[in-house]
Design an enzyme around this catalytic site. Structure first.
Site, PDB file in Angstrom:
ATOM      1  N   HIS A  99      48.815  34.037  19.732  1.00  0.00           N
ATOM      2  CA  HIS A  99      49.301  34.042  18.347  1.00  0.00           C
ATOM      3  C   HIS A  99      50.147  32.796  18.123  1.00  0.00           C
ATOM      4  O   HIS A  99      51.352  32.778  18.363  1.00  0.00           O
ATOM      5  CB  HIS A  99      50.109  35.324  18.073  1.00  0.00           C
ATOM      6  CG  HIS A  99      50.447  35.516  16.624  1.00  0.00           C
ATOM      7  ND1 HIS A  99      50.183  36.687  15.939  1.00  0.00           N
ATOM      8  CD2 HIS A  99      51.017  34.695  15.710  1.00  0.00           C
ATOM      9  CE1 HIS A  99      50.570  36.571  14.684  1.00  0.00           C
ATOM     10  NE2 HIS A  99      51.106  35.362  14.524  1.00  0.00           N
ATOM     11  N   GLU A 123      55.160  43.792  10.265  1.00  0.00           N
ATOM     12  CA  GLU A 123      56.182  42.755  10.441  1.00  0.00           C
ATOM     13  C   GLU A 123      57.183  42.875   9.289  1.00  0.00           C
ATOM     14  O   GLU A 123      58.369  43.102   9.500  1.00  0.00           O
ATOM     15  CB  GLU A 123      55.528  41.360  10.448  1.00  0.00           C
ATOM     16  CG  GLU A 123      56.505  40.211  10.653  1.00  0.00           C
ATOM     17  CD  GLU A 123      55.854  38.826  10.498  1.00  0.00           C
ATOM     18  OE1 GLU A 123      54.786  38.728   9.875  1.00  0.00           O
ATOM     19  OE2 GLU A 123      56.452  37.843  10.981  1.00  0.00           O
TER      20      GLU A 123
END
Ligand SMILES: [Zn+2]
Length: 332
Positions: A12, A200
């Site tokens: 990521h 998130e």
């Protein structure tokens, strides 16, 4: 801390969130672009997070300076190529670099299709020159809306076989997963893997939606999974990986106290947790720093750190034989 017999893998990592201050400074001079900096030191000050920002959107603003330097396709190539140099310098054995073509194209009104070609060329050239294996993930920047994301997707689809997966990033709260069902159906038709930023800036429902509605097999961040036992069990049963990025989560204030990051709990429960950097140049970190954080701040044991390293290979968007050769390259 890092087991040298195992590959070091970053799954990521935004290449448009990893435009190094040196590259920004060079591009500003080369193309005579306005920048609120008189030196490289100034560039660092305006592009790197000092401690914590108020939220995800405030964090993302920091990326804008680098992206505003992308005045032409050559600059996009350079940024991609320098990302591979950085991967080598960060001791990575394999990296998945993701980028949003619309986000990169917008400040200088570049053509997305040509931009994507430059980025892919830069990554491939860097892969060859620096000897680090890489794959490219396309991002839809949800913040720009459903229609723009469809244009972005169509441009990415022109490079179907050069791209390994599709991601959805940006304003998770304002632009939920359900708006992008059509986009991700097309991604599945293209045989792409799917990873989605979820949990998130929003809660566990956002992760459920990423899995059920968009078909995600990996979740970017997934911090909010900690609030939902059923979800955790579902992710374990279906081997849905979490791409953890602790320092980024702290800097976006997703996690107020880094020591309370859910990663250790995820690991204990048996989730396929990986460790990643997100936007290393903006966060001013590298992956080894994140392993240090995992050890010193999150309290992971040596065997847990090893597990995380192995999980990175396990969750990579690579064929079984590619995973095997990545592993055997390290053990010799
Ligand atoms: Zn990200």
């Amino acid at each position: 801390m890092i087991d040298p017999s195992l590959p070091l893998v970053d799954l990521h990592r935004h290449l448009d969130g990893n435009i190094l201050p040196e590259t920004i400074w060079q591009l500003a001079q080369k193309n005579d672009l306005p920048i609120a900096a008189k030196s490289l030191e100034d560039v660092k000050k305006i592009t790197q997070i000092q401690d914590q920002t108020s939220d995800l959107l405030a964090f993302l603003e920091k990326l804008d300076v680098g992206v505003s330097m992308l005045a032409n396709y050559d600059a996009c190539y350079t940024v991609a190529y320098e990302n591979m140099r950085d991967a080598k310098q960060s001791q990575l054995d394999y990296v998945e670099l993701r980028f949003s073509p619309y986000y990169m194209a917008q400040s200088h009104k570049l053509d997305m299709v040509e931009l994507i070609a430059s980025v892919i060329d830069g990554v491939r050239a860097g892969e060859k020159d620096f000897g680090v294996k890489a794959n490219v993930i396309g991002i839809l920047s949800r913040t720009f809306g459903v229609e723009t994301c469809m244009d972005e997707l169509q441009a990415l689809l022109k490079y179907k076989s050069d791209i390994i997966a599709l991601d959805l990033a940006g304003d998770e709260l304002g632009f939920p997963a359900e708006l992008f069902v059509d986009h991700f159906m097309l991604a599945k038709d293209a045989d792409w893997n799917i990873t989605v930023h979820a949990g998130e800036a929003d809660g566990p429902q956002s992760i459920w939606n990423a899995i059920y509605k968009l078909g995600a097999t990996r979740i970017g961040h997934g911090v909010a999974a900690i609030q939902d036992e059923k979800l955790i069990q579902y992710m374990i049963d279906n081997k849905i990986a979490i791409e953890s990025c602790p320092t980024s989560n702290y800097q976006t204030a997703t996690v107020k106290d880094l020591a309370k990051h859910p990663m250790p709990t995820f690991l204990k429960k048996g989730l396929l947790v990986t460790l990643n950097t997100d936007d290393p140049a903006v966060s001013n970190i590298d992956l080894i720093h994140e392993y240090k954080v995992a050890q010193d701040v999150l309290g992971l044991s040596a065997s847990q750190l090893k597990q995380v390293q192995r999980n990175g290979v396990d969750a990579a968007f690579l064929s079984d034989s590619d995973k095997q050769s990545l592993l055997s390259k390290k053990t010799g």
